[in-house]
Design a protein around this motif. Sequence first.
Motif, PDB file in Angstrom:
ATOM      1  N   ARG A 258       0.908  -0.999   0.211  1.00  0.00           N
ATOM      2  CA  ARG A 258       0.087   0.103  -0.020  1.00  0.00           C
ATOM      3  C   ARG A 258       0.879   1.333  -0.073  1.00  0.00           C
ATOM      4  NH1 ARG A 258      -4.213   0.318   4.465  1.00  0.00           N
ATOM      5  NH2 ARG A 258      -4.815   1.912   3.298  1.00  0.00           N
ATOM      6  N   LEU A 259       1.920   1.103   0.725  1.00  0.00           N
ATOM      7  CA  LEU A 259       2.851   2.237   0.426  1.00  0.00           C
ATOM      8  C   LEU A 259       3.420   2.628  -0.645  1.00  0.00           C
ATOM      9  CD1 LEU A 259       4.241   4.480   2.803  1.00  0.00           C
ATOM     10  CD2 LEU A 259       6.039   2.753   3.018  1.00  0.00           C
ATOM     11  N   ALA A 260       3.823   1.423  -1.317  1.00  0.00           N
ATOM     12  CA  ALA A 260       4.155   1.665  -2.798  1.00  0.00           C
ATOM     13  C   ALA A 260       3.184   2.242  -3.622  1.00  0.00           C
ATOM     14  CB  ALA A 260       4.818   0.347  -3.100  1.00  0.00           C
ATOM     15  N   VAL A 261       2.207   1.796  -3.593  1.00  0.00           N
ATOM     16  CA  VAL A 261       0.945   2.089  -4.381  1.00  0.00           C
ATOM     17  C   VAL A 261       0.933   3.799  -4.257  1.00  0.00           C
ATOM     18  CG1 VAL A 261      -1.370   2.409  -4.903  1.00  0.00           C
ATOM     19  CG2 VAL A 261      -0.315   0.134  -4.906  1.00  0.00           C
ATOM     20  N   ASP A 262       0.954   4.287  -2.953  1.00  0.00           N
ATOM     21  CA  ASP A 262       0.601   5.525  -2.572  1.00  0.00           C
ATOM     22  C   ASP A 262       1.779   6.393  -3.015  1.00  0.00           C
ATOM     23  OD1 ASP A 262      -1.789   4.990  -1.401  1.00  0.00           O
ATOM     24  OD2 ASP A 262      -0.802   5.009   0.647  1.00  0.00           O
ATOM     25  N   ALA A 263       3.022   5.905  -2.935  1.00  0.00           N
ATOM     26  CA  ALA A 263       4.151   6.517  -3.276  1.00  0.00           C
ATOM     27  C   ALA A 263       4.313   6.782  -5.048  1.00  0.00           C
ATOM     28  CB  ALA A 263       5.467   6.090  -2.832  1.00  0.00           C
ATOM     29  N   ILE A 264       3.702   5.759  -5.746  1.00  0.00           N
ATOM     30  CA  ILE A 264       3.677   5.730  -7.108  1.00  0.00           C
ATOM     31  C   ILE A 264       2.977   6.804  -7.657  1.00  0.00           C
ATOM     32  CG2 ILE A 264       3.164   4.698  -9.229  1.00  0.00           C
ATOM     33  CD1 ILE A 264       4.231   1.980  -7.726  1.00  0.00           C
ATOM     34  N   PHE A 265       1.673   6.942  -6.967  1.00  0.00           N
ATOM     35  CA  PHE A 265       0.799   7.960  -7.541  1.00  0.00           C
ATOM     36  C   PHE A 265       1.158   9.367  -6.945  1.00  0.00           C
ATOM     37  CE2 PHE A 265      -2.324   4.361  -7.626  1.00  0.00           C
ATOM     38  CZ  PHE A 265      -2.892   4.392  -8.811  1.00  0.00           C
ATOM     39  N   SER A 266       1.787   9.602  -6.122  1.00  0.00           N
ATOM     40  CA  SER A 266       2.436  10.850  -5.464  1.00  0.00           C
ATOM     41  C   SER A 266       3.736  11.075  -6.159  1.00  0.00           C
ATOM     42  CB  SER A 266       2.479  10.976  -4.159  1.00  0.00           C
ATOM     43  OG  SER A 266       3.136   9.800  -3.612  1.00  0.00           O
ATOM     44  N   ARG A 267       4.214  10.172  -6.882  1.00  0.00           N
ATOM     45  CA  ARG A 267       5.521  10.370  -7.814  1.00  0.00           C
ATOM     46  C   ARG A 267       6.678  10.793  -6.523  1.00  0.00           C
ATOM     47  NH1 ARG A 267       3.145  14.303 -12.464  1.00  0.00           N
ATOM     48  NH2 ARG A 267       1.563  12.712 -13.246  1.00  0.00           N
ATOM     49  N   ASP A 268       6.440  10.108  -5.701  1.00  0.00           N
ATOM     50  CA  ASP A 268       7.739  10.091  -4.417  1.00  0.00           C
ATOM     51  C   ASP A 268       8.784   9.310  -4.865  1.00  0.00           C
ATOM     52  OD1 ASP A 268       8.911  10.148  -2.239  1.00  0.00           O
ATOM     53  OD2 ASP A 268       7.333  10.111  -0.813  1.00  0.00           O
ATOM     54  N   TYR A 269       9.820   9.794  -5.673  1.00  0.00           N
ATOM     55  CA  TYR A 269      10.899   9.055  -6.176  1.00  0.00           C
ATOM     56  C   TYR A 269      11.640   8.217  -5.280  1.00  0.00           C
ATOM     57  CZ  TYR A 269       9.950  11.459 -10.585  1.00  0.00           C
ATOM     58  OH  TYR A 269       9.667  11.856 -11.815  1.00  0.00           O
ATOM     59  N   PRO A 270      12.245   8.876  -4.190  1.00  0.00           N
ATOM     60  CA  PRO A 270      13.019   8.366  -3.173  1.00  0.00           C
ATOM     61  C   PRO A 270      12.384   7.139  -2.544  1.00  0.00           C
ATOM     62  CG  PRO A 270      13.179  10.859  -2.993  1.00  0.00           C
ATOM     63  CD  PRO A 270      11.817  10.451  -3.771  1.00  0.00           C
ATOM     64  N   LEU A 271      11.235   7.242  -2.004  1.00  0.00           N
ATOM     65  CA  LEU A 271      10.611   6.371  -1.376  1.00  0.00           C
ATOM     66  C   LEU A 271      10.252   4.980  -2.213  1.00  0.00           C
ATOM     67  CD1 LEU A 271       8.979   5.194   1.256  1.00  0.00           C
ATOM     68  CD2 LEU A 271       6.867   6.635   0.611  1.00  0.00           C
ATOM     69  N   VAL A 272       9.923   5.164  -3.299  1.00  0.00           N
ATOM     70  CA  VAL A 272       9.595   4.044  -4.246  1.00  0.00           C
ATOM     71  C   VAL A 272      11.026   3.586  -4.807  1.00  0.00           C
ATOM     72  CG1 VAL A 272       9.068   3.338  -6.861  1.00  0.00           C
ATOM     73  CG2 VAL A 272       7.750   5.111  -5.655  1.00  0.00           C
ATOM     74  N   GLN A 273      12.018   3.996  -4.918  1.00  0.00           N
ATOM     75  CA  GLN A 273      13.224   3.477  -4.999  1.00  0.00           C
ATOM     76  C   GLN A 273      13.812   2.572  -4.164  1.00  0.00           C
ATOM     77  OE1 GLN A 273      15.464   7.121  -5.993  1.00  0.00           O
ATOM     78  NE2 GLN A 273      15.039   6.967  -8.061  1.00  0.00           N
ATOM     79  N   ALA A 274      13.540   3.190  -2.614  1.00  0.00           N
ATOM     80  CA  ALA A 274      13.914   2.497  -1.522  1.00  0.00           C
ATOM     81  C   ALA A 274      13.104   1.094  -1.305  1.00  0.00           C
ATOM     82  CB  ALA A 274      13.673   3.505  -0.209  1.00  0.00           C
ATOM     83  N   ILE A 275      11.819   1.204  -1.554  1.00  0.00           N
ATOM     84  CA  ILE A 275      10.935  -0.013  -1.433  1.00  0.00           C
ATOM     85  C   ILE A 275      11.607  -1.178  -2.501  1.00  0.00           C
ATOM     86  CG2 ILE A 275       8.737  -0.891  -1.883  1.00  0.00           C
ATOM     87  CD1 ILE A 275       7.458   1.802  -0.843  1.00  0.00           C
ATOM     88  N   ALA A 277      14.348  -1.419  -3.801  1.00  0.00           N
ATOM     89  CA  ALA A 277      15.754  -1.798  -3.464  1.00  0.00           C
ATOM     90  C   ALA A 277      15.706  -2.712  -2.541  1.00  0.00           C
ATOM     91  CB  ALA A 277      16.607  -0.570  -3.110  1.00  0.00           C
ATOM     92  N   VAL A 278      14.851  -2.501  -1.396  1.00  0.00           N
ATOM     93  CA  VAL A 278      14.575  -3.294  -0.200  1.00  0.00           C
ATOM     94  C   VAL A 278      14.203  -4.946  -0.818  1.00  0.00           C
ATOM     95  CG1 VAL A 278      13.495  -3.801   2.011  1.00  0.00           C
ATOM     96  CG2 VAL A 278      14.681  -1.795   1.442  1.00  0.00           C
ATOM     97  N   LEU A 279      12.973  -4.668  -1.549  1.00  0.00           N
ATOM     98  CA  LEU A 279      12.509  -5.787  -1.774  1.00  0.00           C
ATOM     99  C   LEU A 279      13.128  -6.684  -2.885  1.00  0.00           C
ATOM    100  CD1 LEU A 279       8.765  -4.709  -2.402  1.00  0.00           C
ATOM    101  CD2 LEU A 279       9.665  -5.861  -0.613  1.00  0.00           C
TER     102      LEU A 279
END
Length: 308
Positions: A258-275, A277-279
């Motif tokens: 859910r965090l990744a979906v929210d980050a993608i829709f808000s174009r939160d580059y650092p958060l998507v890249q961190a997620i 990378a961890v996965l």
Amino acid sequence: MAGYVARRLLQSLGVLLGVSVIVFGLLHLTGDPTRLLLPLEAREEDVRQMRALLGLDDPLWVQYLRFLGNAVRGDFGLSFKHQVPALTLIQTLPATLQLTAAGLGLALVVAVPAGILAALKRNSVLDAVCSVGVLLGQAMPVYWLGLLLIMVFAVGLGWFPAAGRDGIASIVLPATALGAFSMARIARMARSGMLEVLAQDYVRTARAAGIRAFLVTYKYALKNAAIPLVTIVGLEFGILLGGAVITETIFAWPGVGRLAVDAIFSRDYPLVQAIVAVLATLFVAINLVIDLVYTYLDPRIVYVRSAR
């Protein structure tokens, strides 16, 4: 073995590097995040200042090298939306891992015995029932099955909560929805693997020697049939880890999906890249462990340095 592990670790670094390049490029194709961070009435001058503040006015290759240099040190930058270090926001990862492990565990508990029994009772009613179950499991999409489970067992019968993460009961429905497809695939693989092993000469010889059928099946045959199962279980864990995005959205499960979906829709580059990378690191590590498990299941497998 040590040399093999070292080579695999180097290969894993190459995989992670490739993943970072692809994700970085795709994110920058989604649009300018400053338009979402600023009010609608923001002026072009405000947009330019925000882009400069976020480092988005540099050439793409400069941005990537800066990201890569920081990521090596465990710094994925500040989340555009939350303004905190992106890596600290992935504290919901244990919830996703719990859901993934529950879905995979449920799939293994049901699928492996079902596949073995279907192989032992080939062309019987039990085999036909298992085949129908496999077909249904692979035909039902996760989102449809999830909504069906909510309607029947949460709304209709009231046995389980429909959403949230509160106790063991709350994980039953999302784990079932998530693990259904893997359950079908693992059952099919267990059946075909057991049928292949049971037809081997050493199994027939063991039976002819008077060894009990239980020992022949579960001590000798199952261990060799487990090799392809281990492979698919490792792949399924990665698939479920990614598929948890849909399940977490349907059941309001507070995980990384859910965090990744929210980050993608808000174009939160650092958060998507961190997620990502961890996965990706988790998936690569799991596959390395699976390769090492092979040597336990089949001592004939020896990892040696390839000849030049």
